[in-house]
Design a protein around this motif. Structure first.
Motif, PDB file in Angstrom:
ATOM      1  N   ILE A  87      76.209  56.495  31.614  1.00 57.75           N
ATOM      2  CA  ILE A  87      76.545  57.384  32.738  1.00 57.75           C
ATOM      3  C   ILE A  87      77.787  58.190  32.416  1.00 57.75           C
ATOM      4  O   ILE A  87      77.807  59.429  32.538  1.00 57.75           O
ATOM      5  CB  ILE A  87      76.739  56.567  34.041  1.00 57.75           C
ATOM      6  CG1 ILE A  87      75.418  55.946  34.481  1.00 57.75           C
ATOM      7  CG2 ILE A  87      77.312  57.464  35.150  1.00 57.75           C
ATOM      8  CD1 ILE A  87      75.543  55.038  35.688  1.00 57.75           C
ATOM      9  N   ASP A  88      78.845  57.498  31.998  1.00 63.69           N
ATOM     10  CA  ASP A  88      80.091  58.201  31.668  1.00 63.69           C
ATOM     11  C   ASP A  88      79.893  59.159  30.505  1.00 63.69           C
ATOM     12  O   ASP A  88      80.499  60.242  30.467  1.00 63.69           O
ATOM     13  CB  ASP A  88      81.199  57.199  31.349  1.00 63.69           C
ATOM     14  CG  ASP A  88      81.703  56.475  32.599  1.00 63.69           C
ATOM     15  OD1 ASP A  88      81.496  57.023  33.707  1.00 63.69           O
ATOM     16  OD2 ASP A  88      82.286  55.381  32.470  1.00 63.69           O
ATOM     17  N   GLU A  89      79.047  58.764  29.573  1.00 59.94           N
ATOM     18  CA  GLU A  89      78.784  59.637  28.423  1.00 59.94           C
ATOM     19  C   GLU A  89      78.136  60.952  28.902  1.00 59.94           C
ATOM     20  O   GLU A  89      78.522  62.052  28.467  1.00 59.94           O
ATOM     21  CB  GLU A  89      77.862  58.939  27.417  1.00 59.94           C
ATOM     22  CG  GLU A  89      78.442  57.714  26.750  1.00 59.94           C
ATOM     23  CD  GLU A  89      79.481  58.063  25.687  1.00 59.94           C
ATOM     24  OE1 GLU A  89      79.730  59.272  25.462  1.00 59.94           O
ATOM     25  OE2 GLU A  89      80.049  57.117  25.095  1.00 59.94           O
ATOM     26  N   LEU A  90      77.149  60.808  29.766  1.00 59.58           N
ATOM     27  CA  LEU A  90      76.467  61.997  30.272  1.00 59.58           C
ATOM     28  C   LEU A  90      77.400  62.870  31.099  1.00 59.58           C
ATOM     29  O   LEU A  90      77.400  64.106  30.966  1.00 59.58           O
ATOM     30  CB  LEU A  90      75.255  61.584  31.113  1.00 59.58           C
ATOM     31  CG  LEU A  90      74.085  60.946  30.352  1.00 59.58           C
ATOM     32  CD1 LEU A  90      73.048  60.396  31.324  1.00 59.58           C
ATOM     33  CD2 LEU A  90      73.429  61.959  29.409  1.00 59.58           C
ATOM     34  N   LEU A  91      78.204  62.237  31.953  1.00 60.76           N
ATOM     35  CA  LEU A  91      79.140  62.997  32.782  1.00 60.76           C
ATOM     36  C   LEU A  91      80.183  63.709  31.927  1.00 60.76           C
ATOM     37  O   LEU A  91      80.617  64.825  32.247  1.00 60.76           O
ATOM     38  CB  LEU A  91      79.815  62.077  33.800  1.00 60.76           C
ATOM     39  CG  LEU A  91      78.891  61.497  34.889  1.00 60.76           C
ATOM     40  CD1 LEU A  91      79.665  60.524  35.776  1.00 60.76           C
ATOM     41  CD2 LEU A  91      78.282  62.607  35.740  1.00 60.76           C
ATOM     42  N   THR A  92      80.585  63.064  30.850  1.00 61.27           N
ATOM     43  CA  THR A  92      81.551  63.692  29.940  1.00 61.27           C
ATOM     44  C   THR A  92      80.951  64.938  29.306  1.00 61.27           C
ATOM     45  O   THR A  92      81.609  65.988  29.210  1.00 61.27           O
ATOM     46  CB  THR A  92      81.981  62.696  28.839  1.00 61.27           C
ATOM     47  OG1 THR A  92      82.633  61.588  29.447  1.00 61.27           O
ATOM     48  CG2 THR A  92      82.924  63.366  27.841  1.00 61.27           C
ATOM     49  N   ILE A  93      79.701  64.834  28.872  1.00 60.41           N
ATOM     50  CA  ILE A  93      79.027  66.004  28.298  1.00 60.41           C
ATOM     51  C   ILE A  93      78.938  67.127  29.337  1.00 60.41           C
ATOM     52  O   ILE A  93      79.232  68.296  29.047  1.00 60.41           O
ATOM     53  CB  ILE A  93      77.622  65.616  27.797  1.00 60.41           C
ATOM     54  CG1 ILE A  93      77.737  64.676  26.591  1.00 60.41           C
ATOM     55  CG2 ILE A  93      76.820  66.863  27.418  1.00 60.41           C
ATOM     56  CD1 ILE A  93      76.407  64.096  26.133  1.00 60.41           C
ATOM     57  N   ILE A  94      78.551  66.765  30.555  1.00 65.12           N
ATOM     58  CA  ILE A  94      78.424  67.768  31.626  1.00 65.12           C
ATOM     59  C   ILE A  94      79.761  68.462  31.878  1.00 65.12           C
ATOM     60  O   ILE A  94      79.840  69.693  31.983  1.00 65.12           O
ATOM     61  CB  ILE A  94      77.902  67.109  32.917  1.00 65.12           C
ATOM     62  CG1 ILE A  94      76.438  66.704  32.746  1.00 65.12           C
ATOM     63  CG2 ILE A  94      78.066  68.039  34.119  1.00 65.12           C
ATOM     64  CD1 ILE A  94      75.871  65.905  33.899  1.00 65.12           C
ATOM     65  N   LYS A  95      80.816  67.670  31.958  1.00 68.48           N
ATOM     66  CA  LYS A  95      82.136  68.225  32.262  1.00 68.48           C
ATOM     67  C   LYS A  95      82.633  69.113  31.117  1.00 68.48           C
ATOM     68  O   LYS A  95      83.136  70.221  31.336  1.00 68.48           O
ATOM     69  CB  LYS A  95      83.120  67.083  32.520  1.00 68.48           C
ATOM     70  CG  LYS A  95      84.462  67.558  33.104  1.00 68.48           C
ATOM     71  CD  LYS A  95      85.401  66.391  33.335  1.00 68.48           C
ATOM     72  CE  LYS A  95      84.860  65.395  34.332  1.00 68.48           C
ATOM     73  NZ  LYS A  95      85.810  64.317  34.650  1.00 68.48           N
ATOM     74  N   GLU A  96      82.495  68.638  29.880  1.00 65.84           N
ATOM     75  CA  GLU A  96      83.011  69.390  28.732  1.00 65.84           C
ATOM     76  C   GLU A  96      82.254  70.701  28.534  1.00 65.84           C
ATOM     77  O   GLU A  96      82.856  71.745  28.277  1.00 65.84           O
ATOM     78  CB  GLU A  96      82.937  68.530  27.469  1.00 65.84           C
ATOM     79  CG  GLU A  96      83.941  67.384  27.453  1.00 65.84           C
ATOM     80  CD  GLU A  96      83.842  66.538  26.193  1.00 65.84           C
ATOM     81  OE1 GLU A  96      82.874  66.734  25.419  1.00 65.84           O
ATOM     82  OE2 GLU A  96      84.730  65.699  25.975  1.00 65.84           O
ATOM     83  N   LEU A 121      72.012  64.803  37.038  1.00 68.31           N
ATOM     84  CA  LEU A 121      72.792  64.285  38.170  1.00 68.31           C
ATOM     85  C   LEU A 121      71.890  63.643  39.223  1.00 68.31           C
ATOM     86  O   LEU A 121      72.285  62.675  39.881  1.00 68.31           O
ATOM     87  CB  LEU A 121      73.617  65.407  38.809  1.00 68.31           C
ATOM     88  CG  LEU A 121      74.814  65.925  38.011  1.00 68.31           C
ATOM     89  CD1 LEU A 121      75.527  67.028  38.793  1.00 68.31           C
ATOM     90  CD2 LEU A 121      75.797  64.804  37.690  1.00 68.31           C
ATOM     91  N   CYS A 122      70.702  64.194  39.388  1.00 67.48           N
ATOM     92  CA  CYS A 122      69.775  63.616  40.369  1.00 67.48           C
ATOM     93  C   CYS A 122      69.352  62.201  39.977  1.00 67.48           C
ATOM     94  O   CYS A 122      68.909  61.419  40.824  1.00 67.48           O
ATOM     95  CB  CYS A 122      68.545  64.516  40.517  1.00 67.48           C
ATOM     96  SG  CYS A 122      68.875  66.052  41.414  1.00 67.48           S
ATOM     97  N   ASN A 123      69.506  61.841  38.706  1.00 71.93           N
ATOM     98  CA  ASN A 123      69.141  60.496  38.236  1.00 71.93           C
ATOM     99  C   ASN A 123      70.318  59.523  38.221  1.00 71.93           C
ATOM    100  O   ASN A 123      70.127  58.328  38.006  1.00 71.93           O
ATOM    101  CB  ASN A 123      68.567  60.584  36.815  1.00 71.93           C
ATOM    102  CG  ASN A 123      67.229  61.318  36.776  1.00 71.93           C
ATOM    103  OD1 ASN A 123      66.451  61.230  37.723  1.00 71.93           O
ATOM    104  ND2 ASN A 123      66.969  62.033  35.695  1.00 71.93           N
ATOM    105  N   ILE A 124      71.520  60.014  38.451  1.00 68.44           N
ATOM    106  CA  ILE A 124      72.722  59.181  38.396  1.00 68.44           C
ATOM    107  C   ILE A 124      73.088  58.733  39.811  1.00 68.44           C
ATOM    108  O   ILE A 124      73.060  59.539  40.744  1.00 68.44           O
ATOM    109  CB  ILE A 124      73.894  59.951  37.750  1.00 68.44           C
ATOM    110  CG1 ILE A 124      73.560  60.274  36.288  1.00 68.44           C
ATOM    111  CG2 ILE A 124      75.200  59.164  37.834  1.00 68.44           C
ATOM    112  CD1 ILE A 124      74.609  61.129  35.584  1.00 68.44           C
TER     113      ILE A 124
END
Length: 950
Positions: A87-96, A121-124
């Motif tokens: 989850i954090d990995e995906l959010l980091t990619i999204i943010k960066e 995001l709909c899956n998180i």
């Protein structure tokens, strides 16, 4: 989970070959690949440099980032125990990626990326998504491209995900709502600004279709769970868009058809009104104190829209907000509401109807306010009638109370009609006005004309909304006159004192009966008209049926207009035409009208075409010219040959019209210039010459608009108009289509040998030398639009085609050495001119250079489908081997900038041709380029010619 040696080898392979990389990311789903891919740099921000519009060429391509489907696959597996770390990995990619900026400090503009981020995001789980991620949404929606993919997903999938009972979720939902209802102001081009009269326009950040879908489904829950900050934000946006105090106040907020209209016209403030109305209505049931505070501010706002909205909300929640209404009614704001029932009427009606158990004090207050508001009515004519009607409308809304019911009944005895409060514009079915007639079609047919005329004189509208009405009766009169014109024509004298609107409908029906090839007795019609309009009472408007009524208020101009139209119809050369023995009578009518017709006051006119065809003067002058022409043609058929073919009286009358500066006279001079030239050549030459002294003023522009509006170019007029054409090239016409028509005239002059490309005195050369990119594109567009006329012969019009190709060569010579320094407008010209490829007999060395120069820009004007289609047709013309080389190079030049895929059958045909012509080098390279972009429709043909088995 580590990878096997074979899997490691796969990673090495895809790092070296983009085709394999694209294929890998289409197929991979296993979450075990995530960290190895991350370590190898596949998720690196360095990849983003290639995922932005190709600004080097100033042509925008939106590339697909091949890792996106895999990241979505990972997001679908995060709820499996042990996978939470992703989850954090995906959010980091999204943010960066969202915060990434290029060397110009610009965010990535790629709708594929943002679309997949929303899906991820709909899956998180909600509690794992921080608010700062949600606040990235404005970046995702800020695009010069279509943001439909991510916009739809945000509005319909992401928003409802956060409409829960959790306060943090609601905070995120409110942020999303504010983002998807954002307003975008954008500058207009100089041309658009001139046309629209403003420098910028406005739109909502996402398509209104998705907003409607989202708020239709979720406004109820938004109103229940969200704070008033959502509503305050919508209010602020609407206020920012209102242009006047009555803006958005015309339609009833109860009107469902008006709601639909708002989304049809796609106007931001109307759509925001729809959203605010739905959300606020829900919130009013769940958050009374906050909404009461908002409504209190609404009721004293200077914009009528806000008191209107307040009345709408209160009317449906009277138990909760009635006290607020009574408080406001006793103030100046209450006076303001009752004085503006034109705009607030329907909402006020619903509110008053829902007030129950009125106390004596409340009745007294209402009555006093109604009386005071009535006294402020400004209408002078029939003022007492309007005051009574005003009171009656409000009493009707309160008629559930016996006190006001009695007052309503007293006034109805006087007015004789029912009345109620209405919106300024009524859209609900039945729409506008119910046009009911007191007589049916069958009854009108049966009633003798003398009895019918007596009825018409006496009848008046009983109720303008519910009928029967003058409008409904006149409609039926027209239908009978059209279907059975003899019903009226046989005894028109019965209608000599009939009101304007009914005579108008009779004559309109007769005109349309002519159009349907019915034969009429012209003598009876013309005699009646002569008597009807020959009286002083006619010109003094004594036959107006009912002033203040839209149709009942028809005046003598209506009759003049329809008489002129009827005479115009009567000049047609067939059995329906006015017979020779009645020419003098028709002429007498036209002159009678001209003797009495007053010149209308000077006014600012933009569109002389629309203006002239709708004025009495314009219709009569047209009738004068056409009747003069009809008489001249009839004389010529009888063997009477004259140089000046129209009668002196017609010429004298037209000169008088021009001398007193009737604007329609100048328009019709241009509109009928060819017909007038036939009637009197020297007169026309003189007028064209005299108008050189009028260049630039409104009379000259009216003349030019009339001349250009015909869509025809006559050789005998072209040279006479030369100086006017030349002046027009630099003149700022009020409507864009006139300069387009002017360019088309000059283009036809060029195609048919009046103009050249190299003579400095040529208008076409002068047009080119001005080098207005918009005008150059209009030339190209016009040549292309003539394709059917030019190519209709088996071999086509070779001389005209040659002149088109000479023009193309001139464009090529201008740009051939500037390929690296082209402006966007230059690229659009090169794109547009590629459509002229359909005129090429084959691809030779010269045209190959033209096509190759345009190839990389063909999508600037979105003409790539035509370009590919024309290339495909050219493959069968000329030497196959040489043609294949030319087409191969041209196609690859196009692929340097973008990869067209529509229509696949043309592309397949071209590639097949290249292979069959032994030009596999070009064919293979084209197939590889498509494969790299993820298009696989060429795979089968590639395998076929490269002997690769599946």
């Amino acid at each position: 989970m580590s990878l096997t040696p074979k899997e490691e080898a796969v990673l090495d392979l895809i790092r070296k070959d983009l085709t394999y990389e694209n294929y890998f990311f289409k197929k991979v789903t296993d979450i075990k690949w995530f960290y190895p891919l991350k370590e190898k740099g596949f998720f690196s921000l360095s990849k983003l440099a290639g995922l932005k519009p190709a600004k080097k060429e100033d042509y925008f391509i939106v590339p697909f980032w091949n890792i996106l489907p895999y990241l979505e696959q990972v997001s679908q597996q995060i709820n499996i125990p042990g996978n939470e770390k992703y989850i954090d990995e995906l959010l980091t990619i999204i943010k960066e990626v969202s915060n990434y900026r290029d060397e110009n400090n610009q965010h990535i503009d790629n709708y594929y990326i943002w679309y997949y981020f929303v899906k991820i995001l709909c899956n998180i789980p909600n509690n794992k998504i921080p608010i700062d991620i949600i606040k990235l949404i404005p970046i995702w929606l800020d695009s010069k491209f279509n943001n439909m993919l991510q916009g739809a997903e945000i509005a319909t999938k992401l928003l409802p995900k956060f409409l829960t009972d959790n306060s943090e979720d609601i905070q995120k939902a409110e942020s999303i709502i504010k983002s998807i209802t954002a307003i975008i102001f954008f500058p207009l081009s100089e041309e658009q600004a001139k046309f629209l009269g403003k420098k910028e326009d406005v739109r909502l950040v996402i398509n209104s279709y998705w907003l409607k879908e989202a708020f239709d489904k979720y406004s109820e829950i938004i109103g229940q769970k969200c704070s008033k900050s959502v509503v305050e934000d919508l209010i602020s946006k609407i206020k920012n868009l209102l242009t006047s105090e009555i803006d958005l106040a015309y339609y009833s907020l109860f009107d469902k058809l008006a709601d639909e209209l708002e989304f049809c016209i796609d106007e931001p403030k109307s759509i925001l009104n729809y959203i605010l109305k739905r959300v606020l209505l829900s919130m009013a049931k769940n958050n009374i104190n906050d909404v009461k505070d908002l409504l209190n501010k609404f009721l004293i706002d200077k914009y009528l829209y806000f008191p209107k909205m307040a009345l709408y909300i209160i009317s449906q929640n009277v138990d909760s907000y009635e006290d607020l209404f009574w408080e406001v009614l006793n103030t100046e704001a209450g006076n303001f509401i009752l004085e503006n029932t034109l705009y607030l009427g329907d909402e006020l009606k619903h509110l008053l109807k829902n007030l129950r158990d009125l106390s004596d004090e409340q009745k007294e207050m209402l009555n006093l306010k109604i009386e005071r508001a009535a006294e402020k009515i400004q209408i002078k004519e029939q003022r007492e009638k309007y005051i009574a009607r005003y009171k009656q409308e409000i009493y009707q809304a309160l008629s559930h109370d016996s006190y006001f019911k009695n007052r309503y009944d007293e006034i109805k005895k006087i007015s004789g009609v029912d009345a109620e409060l209405q919106p300024a514009i009524k859209m609900e079915e039945p729409s506008w006005v119910i046009k009911t007639s007191p007589l049916t079609k069958e009854e009108i047919i049966k009633i003798p004309n003398d009895k019918l005329s007596e009825f018409l004189v006496e009848f008046r509208t009983r109720d303008e909304w519910e009928g029967p009405s003058i409008d409904g009766l006149s409609d039926v009169i027209y239908e009978v006159a059209k279907e059975m014109p003899d019903k009226f024509i046989d005894d028109l004298n019965s209608f000599k004192n009939t009101g304007f609107i009914y005579v108008y409908e009779i004559l309109r029906g007769v005109k349309d009966a002519l159009n349907e090839k019915k034969i009429i007795e012209w003598n009876k019609v013309l005699e009646f008209i002569e008597f009807y309009i020959g009286r002083k009472e006619f010109w003094e408007d004594k036959f107006i049926v009912e002033k203040g009524n839209l149709l009942g208020g028809a005046d003598h101009h209506w009759i003049v207009g329809i008489v002129a139209e009827l005479i115009q119809y009567g000049t047609r050369g067939d059995e329906r035409a006015i017979p020779e023995q009645l020419f003098e009578k028709a002429k007498k009518l036209i002159f009678l009208i001209l003797d009495n017709l007053k010149v209308e006051e000077d006014k600012e006119i933009t569109d002389y075409v629309t203006y002239t065809i709708n004025t009495s003067s314009g219709k009569v002058i047209s009738a004068l010219i056409l009747l003069a022409l009809r008489i001249a043609l009839f004389s010529e058929k009888k063997g009477i040959l004259r140089d000046i073919k129209w009668e002196p009286e017609f010429k004298k009358r037209y000169d008088e019209l021009l001398n007193i500066k009737i604007i329609e006279g100048f328009f019709c001079l241009g509109r009928y210039l060819s017909e007038l030239y036939y009637l009197d050549r020297e007169w026309v030459k003189e007028k064209i010459k005299n108008l050189e002294n009028e260049k630039g003023n409104k009379y000259w522009e009216a003349f030019m608009q009339g001349y250009l509006s015909t869509g025809k170019v006559y050789g005998y007029l072209y040279n006479l108009m030369n100086s006017h054409y030349e002046y027009g090239l630099s003149y700022n016409f009020k409507t864009r289509r006139n300069i387009e028509f002017l360019i088309q005239h000059i283009c036809l002059g060029y195609l048919h040998h009046n103009e050249t490309l190299d003579d400095s005195s040529s208008l076409f050369k002068k047009l080119i030398d001005l080098w207005n990119p918009a005008q150059i594109k209009e030339i190209i567009r016009f040549f292309w639009m003539q394709r059917n006329n030019i190519l209709k012969e088996i071999a086509g019009d070779k001389i005209v085609i040659e002149r088109i190709l000479q023009f193309w060569n001139m464009i090529y010579e201008k740009y051939k050495d500037k390929n690296e320094n082209l402006l966007n407008e230059d690229k659009q010209i090169l794109s547009a001119i590629s459509e002229l490829a359909l005129f090429l007999p084959q691809i030779d060395e010269k045209s190959f250079k033209w096509l190759k120069l345009s190839a990389r820009y063909v999508n600037e004007s979105y003409v790539s489908p035509f370009f590919i289609e024309y290339l495909e047709k050219l493959k069968d013309k000329g030497d196959n081997k040489q043609t294949a080389k030319y087409i191969g190079e041209i196609f690859l030049e196009m692929l340097k900038n973008f990869t067209p895929w529509y229509k696949e059958e043309h592309i397949l045909s071209i590639v097949e041709f290249l292979y069959s012509s032994n030009e596999s080098k070009y064919a293979n390279e084209i197939c590889n380029e498509y494969a790299k972009k993820g298009h696989e429709f060429l795979k089968e043909i590639y395998n076929k010619y490269n002997l690769i088995s599946e």
